[in-house]
Design a protein around this motif. Structure first.
Motif, PDB file in Angstrom:
ATOM      1  N   SER A 218       0.825  -1.205   0.000  1.00  0.00           N
ATOM      2  CA  SER A 218       0.000   0.000   0.000  1.00  0.00           C
ATOM      3  C   SER A 218       0.860   1.257   0.000  1.00  0.00           C
ATOM      4  N   ALA A 219       1.869   1.294   0.863  1.00  0.00           N
ATOM      5  CA  ALA A 219       2.715   2.492   0.980  1.00  0.00           C
ATOM      6  C   ALA A 219       3.476   2.753  -0.311  1.00  0.00           C
ATOM      7  N   ASN A 220       3.981   1.710  -0.955  1.00  0.00           N
ATOM      8  CA  ASN A 220       4.771   1.910  -2.169  1.00  0.00           C
ATOM      9  C   ASN A 220       3.909   2.290  -3.365  1.00  0.00           C
ATOM     10  N   ILE A 221       2.673   1.807  -3.417  1.00  0.00           N
ATOM     11  CA  ILE A 221       1.786   2.236  -4.494  1.00  0.00           C
ATOM     12  C   ILE A 221       1.389   3.700  -4.294  1.00  0.00           C
ATOM     13  N   LYS A 222       1.166   4.093  -3.065  1.00  0.00           N
ATOM     14  CA  LYS A 222       0.873   5.510  -2.799  1.00  0.00           C
ATOM     15  C   LYS A 222       2.054   6.383  -3.166  1.00  0.00           C
ATOM     16  N   LEU A 223       3.258   5.905  -2.887  1.00  0.00           N
ATOM     17  CA  LEU A 223       4.454   6.647  -3.288  1.00  0.00           C
ATOM     18  C   LEU A 223       4.500   6.791  -4.802  1.00  0.00           C
ATOM     19  N   ALA A 224       4.249   5.706  -5.518  1.00  0.00           N
ATOM     20  CA  ALA A 224       4.284   5.752  -6.976  1.00  0.00           C
ATOM     21  C   ALA A 224       3.251   6.720  -7.532  1.00  0.00           C
ATOM     22  N   ILE A 225       2.074   6.739  -6.936  1.00  0.00           N
ATOM     23  CA  ILE A 225       1.021   7.637  -7.417  1.00  0.00           C
ATOM     24  C   ILE A 225       1.342   9.088  -7.078  1.00  0.00           C
ATOM     25  N   SER A 226       1.851   9.330  -5.877  1.00  0.00           N
ATOM     26  CA  SER A 226       2.133  10.706  -5.460  1.00  0.00           C
ATOM     27  C   SER A 226       3.191  11.350  -6.335  1.00  0.00           C
ATOM     28  N   GLY A 227       4.198  10.560  -6.756  1.00  0.00           N
ATOM     29  CA  GLY A 227       5.241  11.120  -7.600  1.00  0.00           C
ATOM     30  C   GLY A 227       5.043  10.821  -9.069  1.00  0.00           C
ATOM     31  N   GLY A 228       4.487   9.659  -9.372  1.00  0.00           N
ATOM     32  CA  GLY A 228       4.386   9.227 -10.754  1.00  0.00           C
ATOM     33  C   GLY A 228       3.280   9.887 -11.548  1.00  0.00           C
ATOM     34  N   GLN A 229       2.410  10.637 -10.887  1.00  0.00           N
ATOM     35  CA  GLN A 229       1.365  11.366 -11.603  1.00  0.00           C
ATOM     36  C   GLN A 229       1.768  12.812 -11.841  1.00  0.00           C
ATOM     37  N   ASN A 230       2.114  13.523 -10.764  1.00  0.00           N
ATOM     38  CA  ASN A 230       2.351  14.958 -10.917  1.00  0.00           C
ATOM     39  C   ASN A 230       3.611  15.266 -11.705  1.00  0.00           C
ATOM     40  N   GLU A 231       4.663  14.457 -11.541  1.00  0.00           N
ATOM     41  CA  GLU A 231       5.923  14.785 -12.207  1.00  0.00           C
ATOM     42  C   GLU A 231       5.826  14.656 -13.727  1.00  0.00           C
ATOM     43  N   PRO A 232       5.356  13.517 -14.269  1.00  0.00           N
ATOM     44  CA  PRO A 232       5.169  13.475 -15.731  1.00  0.00           C
ATOM     45  C   PRO A 232       4.171  14.522 -16.228  1.00  0.00           C
ATOM     46  N   ARG A 233       3.082  14.690 -15.501  1.00  0.00           N
ATOM     47  CA  ARG A 233       2.100  15.712 -15.884  1.00  0.00           C
ATOM     48  C   ARG A 233       2.755  17.081 -16.003  1.00  0.00           C
ATOM     49  N   ASP A 234       3.512  17.449 -14.978  1.00  0.00           N
ATOM     50  CA  ASP A 234       4.112  18.785 -14.944  1.00  0.00           C
ATOM     51  C   ASP A 234       5.233  18.934 -15.963  1.00  0.00           C
ATOM     52  N   VAL A 235       5.978  17.853 -16.227  1.00  0.00           N
ATOM     53  CA  VAL A 235       7.066  17.954 -17.198  1.00  0.00           C
ATOM     54  C   VAL A 235       6.535  17.956 -18.623  1.00  0.00           C
ATOM     55  N   ILE A 236       5.512  17.158 -18.901  1.00  0.00           N
ATOM     56  CA  ILE A 236       4.921  17.188 -20.244  1.00  0.00           C
ATOM     57  C   ILE A 236       4.437  18.604 -20.565  1.00  0.00           C
ATOM     58  N   ALA A 237       3.600  19.142 -19.700  1.00  0.00           N
ATOM     59  CA  ALA A 237       3.051  20.479 -19.957  1.00  0.00           C
ATOM     60  C   ALA A 237       4.136  21.546 -19.881  1.00  0.00           C
ATOM     61  N   GLY A 238       4.991  21.453 -18.860  1.00  0.00           N
ATOM     62  CA  GLY A 238       6.022  22.472 -18.674  1.00  0.00           C
ATOM     63  C   GLY A 238       7.029  22.501 -19.799  1.00  0.00           C
ATOM     64  N   ALA A 239       7.435  21.337 -20.288  1.00  0.00           N
ATOM     65  CA  ALA A 239       8.408  21.302 -21.375  1.00  0.00           C
ATOM     66  C   ALA A 239       7.804  21.867 -22.659  1.00  0.00           C
ATOM     67  N   ILE A 240       6.527  21.603 -22.895  1.00  0.00           N
ATOM     68  CA  ILE A 240       5.863  22.182 -24.070  1.00  0.00           C
ATOM     69  C   ILE A 240       5.807  23.696 -23.934  1.00  0.00           C
ATOM     70  N   TRP A 241       5.458  24.179 -22.743  1.00  0.00           N
ATOM     71  CA  TRP A 241       5.465  25.629 -22.505  1.00  0.00           C
ATOM     72  C   TRP A 241       6.851  26.213 -22.750  1.00  0.00           C
ATOM     73  N   ALA A 242       7.886  25.525 -22.266  1.00  0.00           N
ATOM     74  CA  ALA A 242       9.252  26.019 -22.437  1.00  0.00           C
ATOM     75  C   ALA A 242       9.606  26.133 -23.919  1.00  0.00           C
ATOM     76  N   LEU A 243       9.225  25.145 -24.700  1.00  0.00           N
ATOM     77  CA  LEU A 243       9.539  25.185 -26.127  1.00  0.00           C
ATOM     78  C   LEU A 243       8.745  26.274 -26.848  1.00  0.00           C
ATOM     79  N   LEU A 244       7.476  26.440 -26.466  1.00  0.00           N
ATOM     80  CA  LEU A 244       6.650  27.448 -27.130  1.00  0.00           C
ATOM     81  C   LEU A 244       7.070  28.867 -26.759  1.00  0.00           C
ATOM     82  N   THR A 245       7.668  29.039 -25.591  1.00  0.00           N
ATOM     83  CA  THR A 245       8.140  30.372 -25.181  1.00  0.00           C
ATOM     84  C   THR A 245       9.616  30.584 -25.494  1.00  0.00           C
ATOM     85  N   HIS A 246      10.271  29.541 -26.009  1.00  0.00           N
ATOM     86  CA  HIS A 246      11.671  29.635 -26.440  1.00  0.00           C
ATOM     87  C   HIS A 246      11.762  29.051 -27.848  1.00  0.00           C
ATOM     88  N   PRO A 247      11.270  29.782 -28.861  1.00  0.00           N
ATOM     89  CA  PRO A 247      11.233  29.230 -30.219  1.00  0.00           C
ATOM     90  C   PRO A 247      12.599  28.838 -30.761  1.00  0.00           C
TER      91      PRO A 247
END
Length: 387
Positions: A218-247
């Motif tokens: 239980s603890a390790n699945i919660k760890l995976a969800i707590s980090g494995g959701q927000n980090e890819p989400r934030d990097v996917i969107a953030g990296a696209i923003w970075a590229l669009l604001t740095h042509p």
């Protein structure tokens, strides 16, 4: 009690943009006590790189820490043999071979489904509609919680992140976190019978096969969800923003002078999605003339180390032409992120190239606010594209 110099912050301003304060700390007080966070902040890259490995001093075992109290004692909150035993147990899920042979094809299929659904609309929120769904769908299959929607995956992840960063002790945030962990436990219980009969490479299944206790699983699945959701989400969107604001940087990729992995690695350095990792001092230690005593709480500030002027040529710039090799975005010691290979594959090999290929003339359609210092990313990101 530490004799560290005291550095005061405005918590709201620090959440919106921690980098000015972190720059001051690196320059003038690289080991400083911040009363508003109740911790000693270690802010220089080389100090973090060297000291994160000293688990006899900087202990991850924190029975009274927020993560342990709210989510259970996962492998991130263990050191030495106990940590390595659980890391070994989950390796069949996150190994490079499994990511390549099992998960990558599913990442591609899920990303295609997301983009096919949204493409006719010609506009969306990159964080809320696209990155969140891609990340959540990937976690559903990797954790084995295919009975959980991607929306619930994101909700529970954010609830646990908010709970683990709730150093002010807000009771509503804590209650919401407990509701999220209860949801995860109920989904685990519902999936167990099928995975017992039909084991697979998912995190729940491999832990069951390894004989880990219910509490460990239980603890390790919660760890995976707590980090494995927000980090890819934030990097996917953030990296696209970075590229669009740095042509100029996007042009490097389009010209073949940089690749999508360069985008991923440089963005993760520049806007570290995991900005901090907490430790508890286990025995007396001195760093830069500051005495640390047993029981003191210390934060390794990855987001600061990744902008250290002593290491990076242009630390405050998103620039793929500089050396991002010394980045500590995934950590620097035995707790190096176990999901790093999966994250790189999902984001650099699948999501980023597919999004730019499918969404023609992708462009920003509004303001993009960022927030967070322990976990940092764009909060919303309106975009548009051509049919």
């Amino acid at each position: 009690m530490t004799n560290a110099p005291i550095y005061e912050i405005d918590p709201e301003a620090f959440w919106k943009d921690p980098y000015p304060d972190l720059k001051q700390l690196r320059a003038n007080a690289p080991v400083a006590f911040v009363p508003q966070l109740g911790a000693v902040l270690i802010t220089r890259r080389d100090d973090i790189f060297a000291n994160e490995k000293k688990i006899d001093i900087f202990s991850s075992t924190q029975p009274d820490g927020l993560m342990t109290r709210l989510m259970g004692q996962n492998m991130m909150r263990k050191d030495g043999d106990a940590h390595m035993a659980e890391r070994k147990a989950i390796f069949p899920t996150v190994s490079p071979k499994t990511v390549k042979n099992v998960w990558k094809a599913q990442f591609i299929e899920m990303t295609k489904a997301t983009l096919d659904d949204l493409h006719p609309k010609r506009q969306a929120d990159m964080v809320l509609d696209i990155a969140k769904r891609i990340s959540g769908d990937a976690l559903r299959v990797m954790t084995g919680l295919t009975n959980m929607t991607w929306q619930e995956m994101d909700r529970t992840s954010q609830g646990m992140i908010d709970g683990c960063a709730n150093y002010a002790g807000d009771p509503e945030i804590e209650a919401h976190c407990h509701d999220c962990t209860a949801s995860i436990d109920s989904h685990i219980a519902a999936r167990r019978p099928d995975l017992q009969a039909n084991p697979d490479a998912s995190l729940l299944s491999v832990q069951m096969q390894a004989g880990l206790s219910d509490e460990q699983i239980s603890a390790n699945i919660k760890l995976a969800i707590s980090g494995g959701q927000n980090e890819p989400r934030d990097v996917i969107a953030g990296a696209i923003w970075a590229l669009l604001t740095h042509p100029d940087q996007l042009a490097l990729v389009q010209a073949g002078q940089a690749n999508w992995m360069d985008v991923f690695e440089e963005y993760a350095r520049w806007m570290s999605p995991i900005g901090m990792s907490p430790r508890e001092i286990a025995k007396p230690y001195e760093l830069h003339g500051v005495s640390l005593a047993p029981g003191d709480r210390a934060f390794f500030m990855f987001g600061s180390g990744n902008r250290d002027e002593r290491t990076f040529e242009r630390p405050d710039q998103f620039d793929m032409t500089q050396d991002h090799g010394p980045s500590i975005a995934f950590g620097a010691g035995p707790h190096f992120c176990a999901g790093a290979w999966a994250a790189r594959t999902l984001i650099a090999d699948v999501a980023l190239p597919m999004i730019f290929e499918r969404l023609t003339n992708l462009r920003l359609a509004g303001d993009v606010p960022f927030g967070g210092w322990a976990f940092r990313g764009p909060l919303s990101m309106p975009v548009a594209w051509d049919i």
